[in-house]
Scaffold this motif. Structure first.
Motif, PDB file in Angstrom:
ATOM      1  N   VAL A   1      35.281  39.779  50.328  1.00  0.00           N
ATOM      2  CA  VAL A   1      33.833  39.951  50.431  1.00  0.00           C
ATOM      3  C   VAL A   1      33.255  39.792  49.021  1.00  0.00           C
ATOM      4  CG1 VAL A   1      31.945  41.439  51.214  1.00  0.00           C
ATOM      5  CG2 VAL A   1      34.167  41.564  52.353  1.00  0.00           C
ATOM      6  N   PRO A   2      33.049  38.539  48.591  1.00  0.00           N
ATOM      7  CA  PRO A   2      32.560  38.311  47.226  1.00  0.00           C
ATOM      8  C   PRO A   2      31.111  38.779  47.094  1.00  0.00           C
ATOM      9  CG  PRO A   2      32.603  36.252  48.463  1.00  0.00           C
ATOM     10  CD  PRO A   2      33.279  37.279  49.323  1.00  0.00           C
ATOM     11  N   THR A   3      30.818  39.481  46.006  1.00  0.00           N
ATOM     12  CA  THR A   3      29.461  40.013  45.806  1.00  0.00           C
ATOM     13  C   THR A   3      28.768  39.375  44.612  1.00  0.00           C
ATOM     14  OG1 THR A   3      30.349  41.822  44.485  1.00  0.00           O
ATOM     15  CG2 THR A   3      30.026  42.240  46.840  1.00  0.00           C
ATOM     16  N   SER A   4      29.444  38.438  43.928  1.00  0.00           N
ATOM     17  CA  SER A   4      28.771  37.693  42.867  1.00  0.00           C
ATOM     18  C   SER A   4      28.666  36.234  43.303  1.00  0.00           C
ATOM     19  CB  SER A   4      29.542  37.794  41.546  1.00  0.00           C
ATOM     20  OG  SER A   4      30.734  37.037  41.609  1.00  0.00           O
ATOM     21  N   LEU A   5      27.700  35.524  42.747  1.00  0.00           N
ATOM     22  CA  LEU A   5      27.542  34.111  43.089  1.00  0.00           C
ATOM     23  C   LEU A   5      28.791  33.335  42.683  1.00  0.00           C
ATOM     24  CD1 LEU A   5      25.867  31.758  44.127  1.00  0.00           C
ATOM     25  CD2 LEU A   5      24.712  31.666  41.898  1.00  0.00           C
ATOM     26  N   LEU A   6      29.328  33.675  41.493  1.00  0.00           N
ATOM     27  CA  LEU A   6      30.530  32.994  41.010  1.00  0.00           C
ATOM     28  C   LEU A   6      31.683  33.164  41.991  1.00  0.00           C
ATOM     29  CD1 LEU A   6      31.446  31.512  38.319  1.00  0.00           C
ATOM     30  CD2 LEU A   6      32.581  33.641  37.764  1.00  0.00           C
ATOM     31  N   ALA A   7      31.891  34.389  42.459  1.00  0.00           N
ATOM     32  CA  ALA A   7      32.989  34.648  43.388  1.00  0.00           C
ATOM     33  C   ALA A   7      32.738  33.963  44.734  1.00  0.00           C
ATOM     34  CB  ALA A   7      33.177  36.152  43.572  1.00  0.00           C
ATOM     35  N   MET A   8      31.489  33.935  45.176  1.00  0.00           N
ATOM     36  CA  MET A   8      31.174  33.299  46.466  1.00  0.00           C
ATOM     37  C   MET A   8      31.495  31.812  46.457  1.00  0.00           C
ATOM     38  SD  MET A   8      27.593  34.906  47.810  1.00  0.00           S
ATOM     39  CE  MET A   8      27.409  36.686  47.954  1.00  0.00           C
ATOM     40  N   VAL A   9      31.091  31.133  45.388  1.00  0.00           N
ATOM     41  CA  VAL A   9      31.213  29.678  45.395  1.00  0.00           C
ATOM     42  C   VAL A   9      32.562  29.213  44.874  1.00  0.00           C
ATOM     43  CG1 VAL A   9      28.729  29.373  45.134  1.00  0.00           C
ATOM     44  CG2 VAL A   9      30.195  29.328  43.094  1.00  0.00           C
ATOM     45  N   ASP A  10      33.337  30.135  44.291  1.00  0.00           N
ATOM     46  CA  ASP A  10      34.553  29.658  43.643  1.00  0.00           C
ATOM     47  C   ASP A  10      35.764  30.531  43.930  1.00  0.00           C
ATOM     48  OD1 ASP A  10      35.965  27.866  42.001  1.00  0.00           O
ATOM     49  OD2 ASP A  10      35.784  29.222  40.299  1.00  0.00           O
ATOM     50  N   ALA A  11      35.796  31.726  43.334  1.00  0.00           N
ATOM     51  CA  ALA A  11      37.028  32.517  43.299  1.00  0.00           C
ATOM     52  C   ALA A  11      37.521  32.948  44.676  1.00  0.00           C
ATOM     53  CB  ALA A  11      36.839  33.732  42.396  1.00  0.00           C
ATOM     54  N   SER A  12      36.578  33.177  45.626  1.00  0.00           N
ATOM     55  CA  SER A  12      37.001  33.758  46.903  1.00  0.00           C
ATOM     56  C   SER A  12      37.682  32.738  47.815  1.00  0.00           C
ATOM     57  CB  SER A  12      35.806  34.373  47.627  1.00  0.00           C
ATOM     58  OG  SER A  12      34.867  33.368  47.946  1.00  0.00           O
ATOM     59  N   ILE A  13      37.537  31.451  47.486  1.00  0.00           N
ATOM     60  CA  ILE A  13      38.137  30.404  48.323  1.00  0.00           C
ATOM     61  C   ILE A  13      39.226  29.706  47.526  1.00  0.00           C
ATOM     62  CG2 ILE A  13      37.656  28.338  49.702  1.00  0.00           C
ATOM     63  CD1 ILE A  13      34.592  29.400  48.925  1.00  0.00           C
ATOM     64  N   GLY A  14      40.320  29.399  48.192  1.00  0.00           N
ATOM     65  CA  GLY A  14      41.353  28.617  47.526  1.00  0.00           C
ATOM     66  C   GLY A  14      42.648  29.372  47.344  1.00  0.00           C
ATOM     67  N   GLY A  15      42.596  30.665  47.574  1.00  0.00           N
ATOM     68  CA  GLY A  15      43.842  31.406  47.601  1.00  0.00           C
ATOM     69  C   GLY A  15      44.447  31.737  46.251  1.00  0.00           C
ATOM     70  N   LYS A  16      43.720  31.509  45.166  1.00  0.00           N
ATOM     71  CA  LYS A  16      44.283  31.897  43.867  1.00  0.00           C
ATOM     72  C   LYS A  16      44.057  33.374  43.634  1.00  0.00           C
ATOM     73  CE  LYS A  16      44.009  27.493  41.438  1.00  0.00           C
ATOM     74  NZ  LYS A  16      43.463  26.782  40.260  1.00  0.00           N
ATOM     75  N   THR A  17      45.138  34.098  43.396  1.00  0.00           N
ATOM     76  CA  THR A  17      45.023  35.516  43.080  1.00  0.00           C
ATOM     77  C   THR A  17      45.719  35.734  41.742  1.00  0.00           C
ATOM     78  OG1 THR A  17      47.136  36.457  43.835  1.00  0.00           O
ATOM     79  CG2 THR A  17      45.520  35.890  45.544  1.00  0.00           C
ATOM     80  N   GLY A  18      45.439  36.850  41.091  1.00  0.00           N
ATOM     81  CA  GLY A  18      46.167  37.057  39.850  1.00  0.00           C
ATOM     82  C   GLY A  18      45.667  38.177  38.982  1.00  0.00           C
ATOM     83  N   ILE A  19      46.522  38.512  38.029  1.00  0.00           N
ATOM     84  CA  ILE A  19      46.184  39.501  37.011  1.00  0.00           C
ATOM     85  C   ILE A  19      46.496  38.895  35.641  1.00  0.00           C
ATOM     86  CG2 ILE A  19      46.518  41.525  38.496  1.00  0.00           C
ATOM     87  CD1 ILE A  19      49.295  41.901  37.241  1.00  0.00           C
ATOM     88  N   ASP A  20      46.063  39.605  34.596  1.00  0.00           N
ATOM     89  CA  ASP A  20      46.221  39.090  33.231  1.00  0.00           C
ATOM     90  C   ASP A  20      47.495  39.631  32.591  1.00  0.00           C
ATOM     91  OD1 ASP A  20      43.787  37.911  33.730  1.00  0.00           O
ATOM     92  OD2 ASP A  20      42.637  39.421  32.647  1.00  0.00           O
ATOM     93  N   LEU A  21      48.635  39.293  33.160  1.00  0.00           N
ATOM     94  CA  LEU A  21      49.919  39.706  32.593  1.00  0.00           C
ATOM     95  C   LEU A  21      50.599  38.460  32.027  1.00  0.00           C
ATOM     96  CD1 LEU A  21      52.383  41.675  32.247  1.00  0.00           C
ATOM     97  CD2 LEU A  21      53.025  41.057  34.579  1.00  0.00           C
ATOM     98  N   GLY A  22      50.909  38.497  30.727  1.00  0.00           N
ATOM     99  CA  GLY A  22      51.491  37.321  30.070  1.00  0.00           C
ATOM    100  C   GLY A  22      50.424  36.330  29.644  1.00  0.00           C
ATOM    101  N   GLY A  23      49.156  36.698  29.833  1.00  0.00           N
ATOM    102  CA  GLY A  23      48.033  35.804  29.539  1.00  0.00           C
ATOM    103  C   GLY A  23      47.041  35.891  30.689  1.00  0.00           C
ATOM    104  N   LYS A  24      45.866  35.309  30.487  1.00  0.00           N
ATOM    105  CA  LYS A  24      44.822  35.405  31.518  1.00  0.00           C
ATOM    106  C   LYS A  24      45.249  34.665  32.789  1.00  0.00           C
ATOM    107  CE  LYS A  24      39.918  34.489  32.217  1.00  0.00           C
ATOM    108  NZ  LYS A  24      39.544  35.685  32.996  1.00  0.00           N
ATOM    109  N   ASN A  25      45.232  35.359  33.908  1.00  0.00           N
ATOM    110  CA  ASN A  25      45.627  34.800  35.207  1.00  0.00           C
ATOM    111  C   ASN A  25      47.031  34.205  35.199  1.00  0.00           C
ATOM    112  OD1 ASN A  25      43.200  35.402  36.528  1.00  0.00           O
ATOM    113  ND2 ASN A  25      42.240  33.544  35.758  1.00  0.00           N
ATOM    114  N   LYS A  26      47.878  34.661  34.285  1.00  0.00           N
ATOM    115  CA  LYS A  26      49.204  34.059  34.125  1.00  0.00           C
ATOM    116  C   LYS A  26      50.162  34.530  35.219  1.00  0.00           C
ATOM    117  CE  LYS A  26      51.613  31.436  31.234  1.00  0.00           C
ATOM    118  NZ  LYS A  26      51.220  30.057  30.930  1.00  0.00           N
ATOM    119  N   THR A  27      49.817  35.652  35.857  1.00  0.00           N
ATOM    120  CA  THR A  27      50.662  36.209  36.911  1.00  0.00           C
ATOM    121  C   THR A  27      49.834  36.296  38.192  1.00  0.00           C
ATOM    122  OG1 THR A  27      51.880  37.499  35.285  1.00  0.00           O
ATOM    123  CG2 THR A  27      52.018  38.239  37.574  1.00  0.00           C
ATOM    124  N   GLY A  28      50.364  35.779  39.279  1.00  0.00           N
ATOM    125  CA  GLY A  28      49.602  35.817  40.517  1.00  0.00           C
ATOM    126  C   GLY A  28      50.302  35.063  41.619  1.00  0.00           C
TER     127      GLY A  28
END
Lengths: 325, 325
Positions: free
Chosen positions: A84-111
């Motif tokens: 349930v994306p609540t920002s415009l950025l998340a709605m149009v981009d992050a919420s679709i495509g199945g990329k998940t991750g955290i910043d371990l080993g670098g930004k979005n390096k683990t996911g």
């Protein structure tokens, strides 16, 4: 997000079998995409007795989507996920495509690649979004516009006022067009295996944009702002390399970013080859790392792009010539 | 494993582009399946500059396979994985099927389904395996035997001495039969979605076995030993519930476990319904948790099984009757 919508979420119906849902709140900001927060959400699910029939509903912007998605993909080796994306950025981009991750080993390096069962993008929640966060979302929207002739024509026809005023019919149209475009790209090429097109094109503006975020320590530019700057850099690089076939795009893209109140000029502090080049080579999508080449998505004209391994020397030349302006 | 094979691994050829491989050693034992070790391997890969073209080769027993598999599935959202199981248990079970995980939120509570590109199971390395670890591996082998008439007949025809002496031709046969069986089950039902058969049958002996491991704090019984005990419990439960159609299986299974020097009697400390029942209900594969039922894989006869939701009352009855013997 919790301050705005927490009480409504708390009022959601219980599961038919009587098992109540629970709410876990994580602090706002990229800092929550760390190992400790990820582990604490997993442990909270375990203590709550969540099982394979349960779903995790990630309500928030990109941070919550990335973190929640990674939790859902790893708890019990995967439970259902609703975004349930609540920002415009998340709605149009992050919420679709199945990329998940955290910043371990670098930004979005683990996911992981893990698709939600459902994405609920309701433009109404954008009325409570901060102004700068709204505008950065338009940075990704602008990227989609340059990727598609029809969308570019549409957005050039919308009044500045209607966009700035967040008119619901306009937002609905922007979000649904971006979502359709992104899901089309993702379905055609789910794991970014097409090296010369497909999903990779969505990285337009991201090679230089990611480097801009990195060299400024992720606290000067928001992602969508960095993408806008990255689009300008990629466009000028495309011109330098004679890949651009329609020079009018320089004026059109600049005008679009200006209208959307996005950065459209590159600060001289971002033009030092010694800091910016190594960051571009580090990008995890850059499979030629170690070589003196960096992959760029370069426009030919609106809706037509090339994916090129660009020599570091050519990038350096552009950086130097821009810094002399 | 590093003491036995570390130097050979260190002598492996470099990558054609000159990038050297690196070796990261983690301490032996389940303790290495924790968040910190997982995070440290990820960070080591990041610092080493490993990218999407690199592969992680997990050389070791189940712990290294589970941990290494989870690292490979999450670093850069997934890099290639090669499993080199060095214990009998890992060869016949853990290395195939794509289950990876760490002990966050509970044992194997966090992980992914992620298949290796390749599994290299070389029975020669079993010569350096400890005796108890070898025997526990035979626990999973015995499970496969009860699942398959032909395998049962084969193993009943092998001499005790040849198994105890770890004869290479026998080990090769045992490993290859188990691997073929497991990969067949996994291919037919990769995500355990078939509720009445398929991959779930591989959990024969595991419902009670997992509970045995849990109530003894994972330091009294090795996994394969607990599975052997769990097979005996499931078999007696099947008899009680009139699901067992061939009573001679009780004698055959007990004889097999005895010959393989595996536990075949259930210690009275494992028969307290108040401790053992809640552990069985917790099993993450038990989708009916919260109800007073526990899912069991119950034999009818060699090669024929039923998957049943068993009333807690029936389980309690068996626990009590066994504790009175």
């Amino acid at each position: 997000v919790h301050a705005h919508y927490g009480s409504e979420i708390g009022d959601m119906p219980r599961r038919p079998d009587g098992f109540a849902h629970g709410v876990k709140v994580v602090p706002a900001g990229e800092g929550s995409k760390d190992v400790d927060t990820w582990a604490s959400v997993i442990e909270w699910l375990a203590v709550s007795g969540a099982n394979r029939k349960d779903a995790l509903v990630a309500v928030g912007g990109g941070v919550v989507g990335d973190l929640g998605g990674f939790v859902a993909s790893t708890y019990n080796r995967g439970i259902d996920l609703v975004q349930v994306p609540t920002s415009l950025l998340a709605m149009v981009d992050a919420s679709i495509g199945g990329k998940t991750g955290i910043d371990l080993g670098g930004k979005n390096k683990t996911g992981s690649f893990y698709h939600p069962k459902c994405v609920i993008a309701d433009p109404c929640v954008l009325t409570t979004l901060g102004e700068r966060e709204y505008i950065e979302g338009l940075g990704e929207v602008a990227k989609y516009a340059v990727l598609d002739q029809d969308f570019m024509t549409y957005i050039e026809g919308v009044s500045d006022y209607d966009i700035a005023d967040r008119r619901m019919d306009v937002l609905g149209e922007l979000v649904s067009r971006c979502v359709q475009m992104k899901s089309g790209y993702v379905q055609d090429d789910p794991y970014e295996q097409n090296k010369n097109g497909g999903r990779v094109l969505l990285n337009y503006g991201h090679t230089y944009g990611h480097a801009v975020e990195a060299v400024t320590g992720y606290n000067e530019y928001l992602h969508g702002e960095a993408v806008a700057i990255g689009m300008q850099f990629a466009l000028l690089l495309s011109k330098d390399l004679n890949i651009l076939t329609d020079d009018s795009l320089i004026e059109r893209q600049t005008a679009l970013l200006q209208r959307l109140r996005l950065p459209h000029e590159i600060d001289t502090s971002l033009l030092d080859p010694n800091t910016i080049l190594p960051e571009m080579a580090k990008d995890k999508k850059n499979t030629e790392a170690g070589n003196a080449k960096v992959r760029f998505v370069l426009p030919k004209r609106v809706g037509e792009f090339a994916v090129e391994q660009v020599d570091a020397a050519d990038i350096t030349q552009l950086l130097i010539s821009l810094s002399r302006k």
